[in-house]
Design a protein around this motif. Structure first.
Motif, PDB file in Angstrom:
ATOM      1  N   ALA A  29      41.427  -8.317 -25.602  1.00 43.35           N
ATOM      2  CA  ALA A  29      42.213  -7.089 -25.475  1.00 43.35           C
ATOM      3  C   ALA A  29      41.592  -6.152 -24.440  1.00 43.35           C
ATOM      4  O   ALA A  29      42.308  -5.503 -23.666  1.00 43.35           O
ATOM      5  CB  ALA A  29      42.313  -6.392 -26.828  1.00 43.35           C
ATOM      6  N   LEU A  30      40.273  -6.083 -24.394  1.00 41.72           N
ATOM      7  CA  LEU A  30      39.591  -5.253 -23.406  1.00 41.72           C
ATOM      8  C   LEU A  30      39.803  -5.800 -21.991  1.00 41.72           C
ATOM      9  O   LEU A  30      40.023  -5.029 -21.043  1.00 41.72           O
ATOM     10  CB  LEU A  30      38.097  -5.178 -23.723  1.00 41.72           C
ATOM     11  N   VAL A  41      39.007   5.373 -12.683  1.00 43.92           N
ATOM     12  CA  VAL A  41      37.983   5.744 -13.658  1.00 43.92           C
ATOM     13  C   VAL A  41      38.134   4.903 -14.925  1.00 43.92           C
ATOM     14  O   VAL A  41      37.148   4.409 -15.485  1.00 43.92           O
ATOM     15  CB  VAL A  41      38.051   7.248 -13.988  1.00 43.92           C
ATOM     16  N   ALA A  42      39.373   4.729 -15.360  1.00 40.58           N
ATOM     17  CA  ALA A  42      39.631   3.924 -16.555  1.00 40.58           C
ATOM     18  C   ALA A  42      39.180   2.479 -16.346  1.00 40.58           C
ATOM     19  O   ALA A  42      38.536   1.880 -17.217  1.00 40.58           O
ATOM     20  CB  ALA A  42      41.115   3.967 -16.900  1.00 40.58           C
ATOM     21  N   ARG A  43      39.498   1.922 -15.178  1.00 44.02           N
ATOM     22  CA  ARG A  43      39.088   0.540 -14.885  1.00 44.02           C
ATOM     23  C   ARG A  43      37.567   0.428 -14.830  1.00 44.02           C
ATOM     24  O   ARG A  43      36.981  -0.547 -15.328  1.00 44.02           O
ATOM     25  CB  ARG A  43      39.696   0.067 -13.566  1.00 44.02           C
ATOM     26  N   ALA A  44      36.917   1.426 -14.243  1.00 43.80           N
ATOM     27  CA  ALA A  44      35.456   1.405 -14.152  1.00 43.80           C
ATOM     28  C   ALA A  44      34.830   1.446 -15.543  1.00 43.80           C
ATOM     29  O   ALA A  44      33.842   0.747 -15.820  1.00 43.80           O
ATOM     30  CB  ALA A  44      34.965   2.584 -13.309  1.00 43.80           C
ATOM     31  N   ASN A  45      35.399   2.262 -16.424  1.00 47.58           N
ATOM     32  CA  ASN A  45      34.874   2.336 -17.790  1.00 47.58           C
ATOM     33  C   ASN A  45      35.043   1.022 -18.526  1.00 47.58           C
ATOM     34  O   ASN A  45      34.136   0.568 -19.242  1.00 47.58           O
ATOM     35  CB  ASN A  45      35.580   3.462 -18.555  1.00 47.58           C
ATOM     36  N   LEU A  46      36.194   0.395 -18.381  1.00 47.65           N
ATOM     37  CA  LEU A  46      36.429  -0.877 -19.056  1.00 47.65           C
ATOM     38  C   LEU A  46      35.544  -1.983 -18.483  1.00 47.65           C
ATOM     39  O   LEU A  46      35.058  -2.845 -19.216  1.00 47.65           O
ATOM     40  CB  LEU A  46      37.907  -1.257 -18.955  1.00 47.65           C
ATOM     41  N   ALA A  48      32.583  -1.483 -17.261  1.00 42.24           N
ATOM     42  CA  ALA A  48      31.247  -1.202 -17.790  1.00 42.24           C
ATOM     43  C   ALA A  48      31.126  -1.708 -19.231  1.00 42.24           C
ATOM     44  O   ALA A  48      30.084  -2.260 -19.631  1.00 42.24           O
ATOM     45  CB  ALA A  48      30.965   0.293 -17.727  1.00 42.24           C
ATOM     46  N   ILE A  49      32.179  -1.526 -20.018  1.00 39.58           N
ATOM     47  CA  ILE A  49      32.187  -2.016 -21.394  1.00 39.58           C
ATOM     48  C   ILE A  49      32.041  -3.535 -21.429  1.00 39.58           C
ATOM     49  O   ILE A  49      31.238  -4.093 -22.193  1.00 39.58           O
ATOM     50  CB  ILE A  49      33.489  -1.583 -22.107  1.00 39.58           C
ATOM     51  N   LEU A  50      32.800  -4.224 -20.591  1.00 40.48           N
ATOM     52  CA  LEU A  50      32.758  -5.690 -20.562  1.00 40.48           C
ATOM     53  C   LEU A  50      31.409  -6.201 -20.056  1.00 40.48           C
ATOM     54  O   LEU A  50      30.896  -7.215 -20.541  1.00 40.48           O
ATOM     55  CB  LEU A  50      33.902  -6.226 -19.706  1.00 40.48           C
ATOM     56  N   GLU A  51      30.830  -5.501 -19.085  1.00 40.34           N
ATOM     57  CA  GLU A  51      29.503  -5.887 -18.595  1.00 40.34           C
ATOM     58  C   GLU A  51      28.453  -5.651 -19.676  1.00 40.34           C
ATOM     59  O   GLU A  51      27.538  -6.463 -19.865  1.00 40.34           O
ATOM     60  CB  GLU A  51      29.164  -5.085 -17.342  1.00 40.34           C
TER      61      GLU A  51
END
Length: 281
Positions: A29-30, A41-46, A48-51
Protein backbone atom coordinates in the motif's frame (compact mmCIF):
# COMPACT_ATOMS: atom_id res chain seq x y z
CA UNK A 1 11.22 -28.24 24.41
CA UNK A 2 7.96 -28.02 26.35
CA UNK A 3 4.76 -26.80 24.71
CA UNK A 4 4.77 -23.71 26.94
CA UNK A 5 8.33 -22.88 25.89
CA UNK A 6 7.34 -23.29 22.23
CA UNK A 7 4.56 -20.75 22.74
CA UNK A 8 7.02 -18.34 24.34
CA UNK A 9 9.34 -18.72 21.33
CA UNK A 10 6.45 -18.00 18.95
CA UNK A 11 5.60 -14.84 20.90
CA UNK A 12 9.22 -13.69 20.93
CA UNK A 13 9.68 -14.22 17.20
CA UNK A 14 6.48 -12.29 16.50
CA UNK A 15 7.74 -9.39 18.60
CA UNK A 16 11.02 -9.35 16.67
CA UNK A 17 9.17 -9.47 13.35
CA UNK A 18 6.70 -6.72 14.21
CA UNK A 19 9.47 -4.48 15.50
CA UNK A 20 11.68 -4.78 12.41
CA UNK A 21 9.31 -5.34 9.48
CA UNK A 22 5.89 -4.53 8.06
CA UNK A 23 3.21 -6.88 6.73
CA UNK A 24 3.33 -7.28 2.93
CA UNK A 25 -0.07 -5.63 2.47
CA UNK A 26 1.07 -2.47 4.27
CA UNK A 27 4.33 -2.28 2.34
CA UNK A 28 2.46 -2.75 -0.94
CA UNK A 29 0.00 0.00 0.00
CA UNK A 30 2.89 2.37 0.75
CA UNK A 31 4.54 1.55 -2.59
CA UNK A 32 1.26 2.14 -4.41
CA UNK A 33 0.82 5.46 -2.60
CA UNK A 34 4.33 6.58 -3.54
CA UNK A 35 3.68 5.86 -7.21
CA UNK A 36 0.35 7.67 -7.13
CA UNK A 37 1.51 10.85 -5.38
CA UNK A 38 2.15 13.94 -7.48
CA UNK A 39 3.21 16.24 -4.66
CA UNK A 40 7.04 16.15 -4.47
CA UNK A 41 7.10 16.47 -0.66
CA UNK A 42 4.59 13.65 -0.27
CA UNK A 43 6.58 11.40 -2.61
CA UNK A 44 9.81 12.21 -0.77
CA UNK A 45 8.22 11.30 2.56
CA UNK A 46 6.91 8.00 1.24
CA UNK A 47 10.28 7.18 -0.30
CA UNK A 48 11.93 7.89 3.05
CA UNK A 49 9.44 5.57 4.77
CA UNK A 50 10.13 2.77 2.29
CA UNK A 51 13.90 3.25 2.59
CA UNK A 52 13.59 3.19 6.38
CA UNK A 53 11.71 -0.10 6.11
CA UNK A 54 14.36 -1.58 3.83
CA UNK A 55 17.20 -0.67 6.19
CA UNK A 56 15.35 -1.94 9.29
CA UNK A 57 14.59 -5.25 7.60
CA UNK A 58 18.15 -5.74 6.35
CA UNK A 59 19.77 -4.85 9.65
CA UNK A 60 17.19 -6.47 11.89
CA UNK A 61 16.61 -3.31 13.91
CA UNK A 62 13.38 -1.55 14.98
CA UNK A 63 11.88 0.45 12.14
CA UNK A 64 10.74 3.15 14.57
CA UNK A 65 12.32 4.41 17.78
CA UNK A 66 8.91 4.09 19.45
CA UNK A 67 8.34 0.35 19.50
CA UNK A 68 5.00 0.98 21.17
CA UNK A 69 3.06 -1.16 23.60
CA UNK A 70 2.63 -4.78 22.52
CA UNK A 71 -0.87 -6.18 22.25
CA UNK A 72 -1.26 -9.97 22.11
CA UNK A 73 -4.27 -11.82 20.72
CA UNK A 74 -4.59 -15.58 21.23
CA UNK A 75 -7.17 -17.88 19.66
CA UNK A 76 -7.02 -21.18 21.51
CA UNK A 77 -8.86 -23.96 23.28
CA UNK A 78 -8.92 -23.09 27.01
CA UNK A 79 -8.43 -26.76 27.89
CA UNK A 80 -4.93 -26.73 26.41
CA UNK A 81 -2.10 -26.86 28.98
CA UNK A 82 -0.82 -23.39 28.07
CA UNK A 83 -0.52 -20.04 29.82
CA UNK A 84 -0.65 -17.33 27.12
CA UNK A 85 -0.25 -14.54 29.68
CA UNK A 86 3.03 -15.93 30.99
CA UNK A 87 4.25 -16.64 27.44
CA UNK A 88 3.60 -13.03 26.46
CA UNK A 89 5.30 -11.64 29.58
CA UNK A 90 8.44 -13.71 29.09
CA UNK A 91 8.61 -12.84 25.40
CA UNK A 92 8.22 -9.11 26.08
CA UNK A 93 10.88 -9.15 28.78
CA UNK A 94 13.35 -10.93 26.51
CA UNK A 95 12.56 -8.77 23.46
CA UNK A 96 13.16 -5.67 25.57
CA UNK A 97 16.45 -7.04 26.88
CA UNK A 98 17.59 -7.84 23.33
CA UNK A 99 16.73 -4.35 22.04
CA UNK A 100 13.74 -5.17 19.86
CA UNK A 101 11.44 -3.25 22.21
CA UNK A 102 12.22 0.08 23.84
CA UNK A 103 11.32 0.08 27.56
CA UNK A 104 8.18 2.19 27.21
CA UNK A 105 5.96 0.87 30.01
CA UNK A 106 5.64 3.11 33.08
CA UNK A 107 3.38 3.53 36.10
CA UNK A 108 0.70 6.03 35.01
CA UNK A 109 1.09 8.30 38.07
CA UNK A 110 4.66 7.97 39.33
CA UNK A 111 5.98 7.39 35.75
CA UNK A 112 8.39 4.85 37.23
CA UNK A 113 9.86 2.58 34.56
CA UNK A 114 10.99 -0.93 35.52
CA UNK A 115 12.91 -1.18 32.25
CA UNK A 116 11.36 -4.44 31.03
CA UNK A 117 7.95 -3.37 29.60
CA UNK A 118 6.15 -5.35 32.30
CA UNK A 119 3.62 -3.99 34.77
CA UNK A 120 0.02 -4.11 35.89
CA UNK A 121 -2.05 -5.40 32.93
CA UNK A 122 1.02 -5.13 30.68
CA UNK A 123 1.57 -6.57 28.19
CA UNK A 124 -2.05 -6.52 27.15
CA UNK A 125 -3.31 -10.02 26.38
CA UNK A 126 -6.67 -11.00 24.92
CA UNK A 127 -7.66 -14.66 24.65
CA UNK A 128 -10.47 -15.87 22.38
CA UNK A 129 -11.89 -19.35 22.86
CA UNK A 130 -11.98 -21.84 20.04
CA UNK A 131 -11.78 -25.60 19.75
CA UNK A 132 -8.91 -27.60 18.34
CA UNK A 133 -5.21 -28.16 18.82
CA UNK A 134 -4.02 -25.12 16.88
CA UNK A 135 -3.13 -21.93 18.73
CA UNK A 136 -3.11 -18.73 16.68
CA UNK A 137 -1.20 -15.70 17.96
CA UNK A 138 -1.25 -12.16 16.63
CA UNK A 139 0.92 -9.32 17.91
CA UNK A 140 0.19 -5.64 17.30
CA UNK A 141 2.59 -2.86 18.32
CA UNK A 142 0.96 0.52 18.95
CA UNK A 143 3.15 3.58 19.31
CA UNK A 144 2.14 6.58 21.41
CA UNK A 145 1.96 9.05 18.53
CA UNK A 146 -0.99 7.26 16.98
CA UNK A 147 -2.42 5.88 20.23
CA UNK A 148 -2.67 9.38 21.69
CA UNK A 149 -5.07 10.30 18.87
CA UNK A 150 -7.51 7.54 19.80
CA UNK A 151 -11.03 8.64 20.66
CA UNK A 152 -14.23 7.35 22.23
CA UNK A 153 -17.36 9.33 21.45
CA UNK A 154 -20.77 8.52 22.91
CA UNK A 155 -22.68 9.79 19.92
CA UNK A 156 -26.37 10.62 20.14
CA UNK A 157 -28.21 7.78 18.34
CA UNK A 158 -30.22 10.23 16.24
CA UNK A 159 -26.98 11.35 14.57
CA UNK A 160 -26.94 8.02 12.74
CA UNK A 161 -24.53 6.95 10.03
CA UNK A 162 -23.95 10.48 8.76
CA UNK A 163 -23.01 11.55 12.26
CA UNK A 164 -20.49 8.72 12.45
CA UNK A 165 -18.94 9.77 9.13
CA UNK A 166 -18.67 13.40 10.22
CA UNK A 167 -17.02 12.66 13.57
CA UNK A 168 -14.52 10.23 12.01
CA UNK A 169 -13.37 12.70 9.35
CA UNK A 170 -13.26 15.53 11.90
CA UNK A 171 -11.14 13.45 14.29
CA UNK A 172 -8.60 12.65 11.56
CA UNK A 173 -8.47 16.30 10.49
CA UNK A 174 -7.86 17.41 14.09
CA UNK A 175 -5.13 14.79 14.54
CA UNK A 176 -3.24 16.23 11.57
CA UNK A 177 0.32 14.95 11.42
CA UNK A 178 0.42 13.69 15.03
CA UNK A 179 -0.30 10.01 14.21
CA UNK A 180 2.41 9.98 11.49
CA UNK A 181 0.20 9.47 8.43
CA UNK A 182 -0.54 7.74 6.20
CA UNK A 183 -2.64 6.07 8.87
CA UNK A 184 -4.76 2.97 9.11
CA UNK A 185 -7.91 3.72 11.07
CA UNK A 186 -9.93 1.25 13.09
CA UNK A 187 -13.53 2.22 13.85
CA UNK A 188 -15.56 0.40 16.49
CA UNK A 189 -19.30 1.05 16.51
CA UNK A 190 -21.80 -0.06 19.13
CA UNK A 191 -21.54 -2.26 22.18
CA UNK A 192 -20.67 -0.29 25.29
CA UNK A 193 -17.74 2.07 25.73
CA UNK A 194 -15.27 -0.73 26.49
CA UNK A 195 -16.39 -3.02 23.68
CA UNK A 196 -16.45 -0.18 21.17
CA UNK A 197 -12.71 0.47 21.63
CA UNK A 198 -11.95 -3.24 21.62
CA UNK A 199 -13.73 -3.55 18.27
CA UNK A 200 -11.72 -0.63 16.87
CA UNK A 201 -8.48 -2.37 17.82
CA UNK A 202 -9.61 -5.76 16.54
CA UNK A 203 -10.53 -4.28 13.17
CA UNK A 204 -6.87 -3.32 12.69
CA UNK A 205 -5.91 -6.99 12.57
CA UNK A 206 -7.58 -7.37 9.18
CA UNK A 207 -5.26 -7.05 6.14
CA UNK A 208 -5.73 -3.88 4.11
CA UNK A 209 -7.32 -5.54 1.04
CA UNK A 210 -9.89 -7.32 3.22
CA UNK A 211 -13.14 -5.37 3.38
CA UNK A 212 -15.95 -6.07 5.82
CA UNK A 213 -18.15 -8.98 4.79
CA UNK A 214 -21.37 -7.00 5.22
CA UNK A 215 -22.10 -4.73 2.23
CA UNK A 216 -23.21 -1.72 4.29
CA UNK A 217 -20.04 -1.83 6.41
CA UNK A 218 -17.91 -2.35 3.31
CA UNK A 219 -19.40 0.76 1.75
CA UNK A 220 -18.83 2.70 4.97
CA UNK A 221 -15.16 1.71 5.00
CA UNK A 222 -14.73 2.77 1.39
CA UNK A 223 -16.50 6.11 1.83
CA UNK A 224 -14.59 7.00 4.99
CA UNK A 225 -11.29 6.21 3.28
CA UNK A 226 -12.17 8.50 0.35
CA UNK A 227 -13.32 11.34 2.60
CA UNK A 228 -10.21 11.14 4.76
CA UNK A 229 -7.89 11.20 1.75
CA UNK A 230 -9.74 14.22 0.39
CA UNK A 231 -8.56 16.14 3.46
CA UNK A 232 -5.16 16.51 1.77
CA UNK A 233 -3.14 16.07 4.98
CA UNK A 234 -0.84 13.64 3.19
CA UNK A 235 2.20 11.74 4.48
CA UNK A 236 3.43 13.15 7.81
CA UNK A 237 0.73 15.82 7.56
CA UNK A 238 2.76 17.81 5.04
CA UNK A 239 0.27 17.59 2.17
CA UNK A 240 -0.60 15.02 -0.47
CA UNK A 241 -3.22 12.55 -1.63
CA UNK A 242 -2.44 9.80 0.86
CA UNK A 243 -3.59 10.52 4.39
CA UNK A 244 -5.04 7.07 4.95
CA UNK A 245 -4.06 3.63 3.69
CA UNK A 246 -7.27 2.03 4.88
CA UNK A 247 -10.28 2.18 7.20
CA UNK A 248 -11.55 -0.89 9.04
CA UNK A 249 -14.93 -1.01 10.76
CA UNK A 250 -16.35 -3.50 13.25
CA UNK A 251 -19.62 -3.30 15.16
CA UNK A 252 -21.69 -4.82 17.93
CA UNK A 253 -25.32 -4.39 18.90
CA UNK A 254 -25.84 -1.65 21.46
CA UNK A 255 -28.34 -0.05 23.83
CA UNK A 256 -31.25 1.67 22.13
CA UNK A 257 -30.24 4.98 23.79
CA UNK A 258 -26.52 4.73 22.91
CA UNK A 259 -24.22 4.94 19.91
CA UNK A 260 -20.59 4.48 21.05
CA UNK A 261 -18.00 5.16 18.35
CA UNK A 262 -14.31 4.49 18.96
CA UNK A 263 -11.35 5.37 16.77
CA UNK A 264 -8.02 3.54 16.95
CA UNK A 265 -5.21 5.03 14.88
CA UNK A 266 -2.20 3.19 13.47
CA UNK A 267 0.66 5.15 11.96
CA UNK A 268 2.30 4.13 8.69
CA UNK A 269 4.34 1.65 10.75
CA UNK A 270 1.34 -0.67 11.08
CA UNK A 271 3.24 -3.40 12.88
CA UNK A 272 1.30 -6.64 13.16
CA UNK A 273 2.20 -10.27 12.60
CA UNK A 274 0.60 -13.67 13.18
CA UNK A 275 1.76 -17.24 13.65
CA UNK A 276 0.27 -20.53 14.72
CA UNK A 277 1.38 -23.38 16.95
CA UNK A 278 0.20 -26.93 16.43
CA UNK A 279 -0.18 -28.48 19.85
CA UNK A 280 -0.08 -31.98 18.43
CA UNK A 281 2.94 -31.21 16.22
Amino acid sequence: MSLQTKLEVVCLELLKKTSTDLPPDVEQALEKAEKGERDPVARANLRAILENLRVARERGVPLCQDTGLPLFYFWMDPSLPLDPFEAARKAVKKATREGFLRPNTVHPLSRKNEGNNLGKEMPRVKVFRRRGEEVEVTVLLKGAGSENCSKLIMLAPEKGVEGIKELVVKAVAEAGGKPCPPIILGVGIGGNAELSMELANLSLLRPLPERHREPSLRRLEEELEKRINRLGLGPMGLGGKTTCLGVKVEYAHTHTASLPVSLSFLCWAARRASASLEVGG
